[in-house]
Design a protein around this motif. Sequence first.
Motif, PDB file in Angstrom:
ATOM      1  N   ILE A 174       0.815  -1.214   0.000  1.00 27.92           N
ATOM      2  CA  ILE A 174       0.000   0.000   0.000  1.00 27.92           C
ATOM      3  C   ILE A 174       0.848   1.263   0.000  1.00 27.92           C
ATOM      4  O   ILE A 174       0.350   2.347  -0.301  1.00 27.92           O
ATOM      5  N   HIS A 175       2.129   1.128   0.381  1.00 26.51           N
ATOM      6  CA  HIS A 175       3.009   2.292   0.383  1.00 26.51           C
ATOM      7  C   HIS A 175       4.394   1.841  -0.077  1.00 26.51           C
ATOM      8  O   HIS A 175       5.328   1.759   0.708  1.00 26.51           O
ATOM      9  N   PRO A 176       4.548   1.537  -1.393  1.00 28.43           N
ATOM     10  CA  PRO A 176       5.825   1.031  -1.899  1.00 28.43           C
ATOM     11  C   PRO A 176       6.962   2.009  -1.619  1.00 28.43           C
ATOM     12  O   PRO A 176       6.805   3.221  -1.774  1.00 28.43           O
ATOM     13  N   ARG A 177       8.074   1.495  -1.198  1.00 29.78           N
ATOM     14  CA  ARG A 177       9.231   2.330  -0.913  1.00 29.78           C
ATOM     15  C   ARG A 177      10.506   1.535  -1.173  1.00 29.78           C
ATOM     16  O   ARG A 177      10.510   0.302  -1.078  1.00 29.78           O
ATOM     17  N   MET A 178      11.541   2.257  -1.480  1.00 26.82           N
ATOM     18  CA  MET A 178      12.833   1.639  -1.743  1.00 26.82           C
ATOM     19  C   MET A 178      13.612   1.510  -0.438  1.00 26.82           C
ATOM     20  O   MET A 178      13.687   2.451   0.354  1.00 26.82           O
ATOM     21  N   THR A 179      14.142   0.331  -0.191  1.00 26.05           N
ATOM     22  CA  THR A 179      15.001   0.095   0.960  1.00 26.05           C
ATOM     23  C   THR A 179      16.400  -0.255   0.462  1.00 26.05           C
ATOM     24  O   THR A 179      16.599  -0.519  -0.732  1.00 26.05           O
ATOM     25  N   THR A 180      17.350  -0.269   1.360  1.00 26.41           N
ATOM     26  CA  THR A 180      18.726  -0.584   0.971  1.00 26.41           C
ATOM     27  C   THR A 180      18.816  -1.987   0.369  1.00 26.41           C
ATOM     28  O   THR A 180      19.443  -2.199  -0.681  1.00 26.41           O
TER      29      THR A 180
ATOM     30  N   LEU B 199       8.806  -8.081  -8.486  1.00 32.65           N
ATOM     31  CA  LEU B 199       8.495  -7.144  -7.397  1.00 32.65           C
ATOM     32  C   LEU B 199       7.255  -6.334  -7.770  1.00 32.65           C
ATOM     33  O   LEU B 199       7.334  -5.122  -7.981  1.00 32.65           O
ATOM     34  N   PRO B 200       6.073  -6.968  -7.831  1.00 36.61           N
ATOM     35  CA  PRO B 200       4.893  -6.293  -8.389  1.00 36.61           C
ATOM     36  C   PRO B 200       4.138  -5.413  -7.387  1.00 36.61           C
ATOM     37  O   PRO B 200       2.909  -5.413  -7.361  1.00 36.61           O
ATOM     38  N   VAL B 201       4.843  -4.661  -6.572  1.00 34.35           N
ATOM     39  CA  VAL B 201       4.154  -3.803  -5.606  1.00 34.35           C
ATOM     40  C   VAL B 201       4.167  -2.338  -6.028  1.00 34.35           C
ATOM     41  O   VAL B 201       3.372  -1.546  -5.532  1.00 34.35           O
ATOM     42  N   PHE B 202       5.067  -1.991  -6.922  1.00 32.94           N
ATOM     43  CA  PHE B 202       5.121  -0.612  -7.379  1.00 32.94           C
ATOM     44  C   PHE B 202       3.998  -0.332  -8.367  1.00 32.94           C
ATOM     45  O   PHE B 202       3.416  -1.251  -8.952  1.00 32.94           O
ATOM     46  N   ALA B 203       3.671   0.935  -8.543  1.00 32.31           N
ATOM     47  CA  ALA B 203       2.485   1.322  -9.301  1.00 32.31           C
ATOM     48  C   ALA B 203       2.500   0.798 -10.732  1.00 32.31           C
ATOM     49  O   ALA B 203       1.458   0.410 -11.266  1.00 32.31           O
ATOM     50  N   SER B 204       3.664   0.775 -11.340  1.00 33.45           N
ATOM     51  CA  SER B 204       3.746   0.336 -12.733  1.00 33.45           C
ATOM     52  C   SER B 204       5.196  -0.008 -13.053  1.00 33.45           C
ATOM     53  O   SER B 204       6.112   0.229 -12.247  1.00 33.45           O
ATOM     54  N   VAL B 205       5.391  -0.568 -14.259  1.00 36.40           N
ATOM     55  CA  VAL B 205       6.748  -0.852 -14.710  1.00 36.40           C
ATOM     56  C   VAL B 205       7.549   0.439 -14.803  1.00 36.40           C
ATOM     57  O   VAL B 205       8.740   0.488 -14.462  1.00 36.40           O
ATOM     58  N   GLN B 206       6.895   1.525 -15.208  1.00 35.49           N
ATOM     59  CA  GLN B 206       7.572   2.810 -15.359  1.00 35.49           C
ATOM     60  C   GLN B 206       7.952   3.412 -14.007  1.00 35.49           C
ATOM     61  O   GLN B 206       8.954   4.133 -13.900  1.00 35.49           O
ATOM     62  N   ALA B 207       7.152   3.139 -12.975  1.00 31.28           N
ATOM     63  CA  ALA B 207       7.418   3.724 -11.658  1.00 31.28           C
ATOM     64  C   ALA B 207       8.655   3.125 -10.997  1.00 31.28           C
ATOM     65  O   ALA B 207       9.373   3.804 -10.267  1.00 31.28           O
ATOM     66  N   LEU B 208       8.933   1.856 -11.262  1.00 28.76           N
ATOM     67  CA  LEU B 208      10.038   1.166 -10.595  1.00 28.76           C
ATOM     68  C   LEU B 208      11.401   1.812 -10.893  1.00 28.76           C
ATOM     69  O   LEU B 208      12.140   2.132  -9.959  1.00 28.76           O
ATOM     70  N   PRO B 209      11.772   2.029 -12.157  1.00 30.34           N
ATOM     71  CA  PRO B 209      13.076   2.677 -12.396  1.00 30.34           C
ATOM     72  C   PRO B 209      13.139   4.106 -11.875  1.00 30.34           C
ATOM     73  O   PRO B 209      14.218   4.574 -11.474  1.00 30.34           O
TER      74      PRO B 209
ATOM     75  N   PHE C 244      16.293   6.984  -5.308  1.00 27.61           N
ATOM     76  CA  PHE C 244      16.989   6.420  -4.154  1.00 27.61           C
ATOM     77  C   PHE C 244      18.502   6.395  -4.407  1.00 27.61           C
ATOM     78  O   PHE C 244      19.302   6.728  -3.523  1.00 27.61           O
ATOM     79  N   LYS C 245      18.886   6.031  -5.627  1.00 30.89           N
ATOM     80  CA  LYS C 245      20.299   5.975  -5.982  1.00 30.89           C
ATOM     81  C   LYS C 245      20.945   7.354  -5.878  1.00 30.89           C
ATOM     82  O   LYS C 245      22.080   7.493  -5.404  1.00 30.89           O
ATOM     83  N   ALA C 246      20.189   8.389  -6.275  1.00 33.59           N
ATOM     84  CA  ALA C 246      20.700   9.751  -6.202  1.00 33.59           C
ATOM     85  C   ALA C 246      20.917  10.180  -4.754  1.00 33.59           C
ATOM     86  O   ALA C 246      21.912  10.833  -4.421  1.00 33.59           O
ATOM     87  N   LYS C 247      19.984   9.801  -3.853  1.00 31.72           N
ATOM     88  CA  LYS C 247      20.124  10.159  -2.440  1.00 31.72           C
ATOM     89  C   LYS C 247      21.324   9.451  -1.823  1.00 31.72           C
ATOM     90  O   LYS C 247      22.080  10.040  -1.039  1.00 31.72           O
ATOM     91  N   VAL C 248      21.511   8.183  -2.175  1.00 34.49           N
ATOM     92  CA  VAL C 248      22.643   7.437  -1.647  1.00 34.49           C
ATOM     93  C   VAL C 248      23.955   8.036  -2.152  1.00 34.49           C
ATOM     94  O   VAL C 248      24.933   8.163  -1.407  1.00 34.49           O
ATOM     95  N   SER C 249      23.966   8.429  -3.413  1.00 33.30           N
ATOM     96  CA  SER C 249      25.187   9.002  -3.986  1.00 33.30           C
ATOM     97  C   SER C 249      25.537  10.341  -3.348  1.00 33.30           C
ATOM     98  O   SER C 249      26.706  10.748  -3.349  1.00 33.30           O
ATOM     99  N   ARG C 250      24.524  11.044  -2.801  1.00 33.04           N
ATOM    100  CA  ARG C 250      24.786  12.313  -2.134  1.00 33.04           C
ATOM    101  C   ARG C 250      25.234  12.107  -0.688  1.00 33.04           C
ATOM    102  O   ARG C 250      25.431  13.077   0.053  1.00 33.04           O
ATOM    103  N   GLY C 251      25.360  10.850  -0.271  1.00 26.02           N
ATOM    104  CA  GLY C 251      25.865  10.573   1.068  1.00 26.02           C
ATOM    105  C   GLY C 251      24.800  10.445   2.128  1.00 26.02           C
ATOM    106  O   GLY C 251      25.108  10.334   3.312  1.00 26.02           O
ATOM    107  N   LEU C 252      23.512  10.445   1.718  1.00 25.85           N
ATOM    108  CA  LEU C 252      22.437  10.291   2.705  1.00 25.85           C
ATOM    109  C   LEU C 252      22.319   8.826   3.097  1.00 25.85           C
ATOM    110  O   LEU C 252      22.285   7.949   2.236  1.00 25.85           O
ATOM    111  N   LYS C 253      22.276   8.565   4.380  1.00 23.52           N
ATOM    112  CA  LYS C 253      22.038   7.209   4.855  1.00 23.52           C
ATOM    113  C   LYS C 253      20.571   6.863   4.637  1.00 23.52           C
ATOM    114  O   LYS C 253      19.703   7.713   4.808  1.00 23.52           O
ATOM    115  N   PRO C 254      20.258   5.620   4.286  1.00 19.41           N
ATOM    116  CA  PRO C 254      18.860   5.235   4.073  1.00 19.41           C
ATOM    117  C   PRO C 254      17.962   5.573   5.241  1.00 19.41           C
ATOM    118  O   PRO C 254      16.823   5.916   5.061  1.00 19.41           O
ATOM    119  N   ALA C 255      18.495   5.507   6.469  1.00 21.22           N
ATOM    120  CA  ALA C 255      17.654   5.771   7.645  1.00 21.22           C
ATOM    121  C   ALA C 255      17.216   7.215   7.719  1.00 21.22           C
ATOM    122  O   ALA C 255      16.237   7.541   8.376  1.00 21.22           O
TER     123      ALA C 255
END
Length: 402
Positions: free
Chosen positions: A121-127, A150-160, A166-177
């Motif tokens: 009901i609330h798809p989210r990316m985890t580490t 992984l059929p929980v995201f809204a669509s095939v287009q939403a997944l990438p 998420f990849k951009a946030k990790v690359s900026r040094g943000l911890k997932p938490a």
Amino acid sequence: MEQIVALDDDRLQKRREQSARVTQLADQAFDSQHGRCDWDSVVKDLDMPLMECLDLFDVSLSSVPVRSLPKFMDWLPDDFPLLKGFVQQFPGTLTADEWRLVSAFMNIKLAGCVMAYSMCIHPRMTTELFELIASYREKGMPWKDIYQQLPVFASVQALPSVYSRFKAKVSRGLKPATIRVRWTDAETARVREIIRQHHSHGGMRSCIRVAESEFPGRSQQSIESKLSDTLYGHWSITVADMERVKALVDEYGQDWAQIGKTIHAVKKQYTQNQSVDWARVSESVGLSERECLEANQFGDGKAWWIYDPNTFSWDMANRMTAFIQTNYPRPLPVNYTAVSNYMWIERDDCIKMAGLLRGEMTWTKDAVAKVVELRNQGMMYKDIARQLSPNLTAEKQKTGSK
């Protein structure tokens, strides 16, 4: 009273037989390919509603192992739509009993069901999910095939798109938490269940340990804040509240633990009125009255309830019995913390009195010695039974004292 007890025993025995029959058929209808029971065939064989079958199913009698799928990636792709469709049959936020039905339907442990549904009901990316998708992409797997896994995201287009953010946030040094994600209704329901199961035994520390193991994607600060908000509710500060806090500071200094206890919703109610208005506590805390009764640990001023044939009150006994029958009908286990808070009587005394009202008796050396003493005085067994318990029959008293 004996007739009522006998009737209850008959009903309980009938339920046990039905439960054994449902469990046997569920085991026979187990689909090893999908790892769960074919409940449609069970419903057809018994001509009984699905929810009633699930309620009667007894996992302790089943020979089928319950799947433990604590990680989202361990689930089969077709489990997700099945879980989501089944849960959405229930109106509003699910109770602990309703989650137990979900667990039986999916043949997956309750914690795993709560976790997976929160993702549905609330798809989210985890580490872990990010790393899994990255490994798929390194192998050249198309996004369409990854989505089927992984059929929980809204669509095939939403997944990438979610993956890239998420990849951009990790690359900026943000911890997932540090990436804040709203707590879902399913997660909140599980948090309440953790509090009910662990707070009375181990306090907040025990709740935190359990929650951290079940919500690995959440920071400790987020978990502690959620547990605190769920247990005590949010406190909206008003001018009157500030004046109250100032007065408490004048009284207790910087003892914020004592100040916190003093402004606790239940204690505030009791201090002002020498009683607790649970409807007002419920409104203040944001939980149902029953959840407040089960979670409250404040107990100043609770009375003792020791059986005395000369002062025993059937009004109090009937009030407690009615509360138990309304909130914990058989075969649900009785939460005596809630009973104690409702009656405002010590918990152990409530447990002992409930047993006496059922005609049960713990035959200690002192109890047996008292029976012998009263018999030596010439007292009849029926009168002795009355001295020991409001519902102890003379026949049971004779048997127990031998």
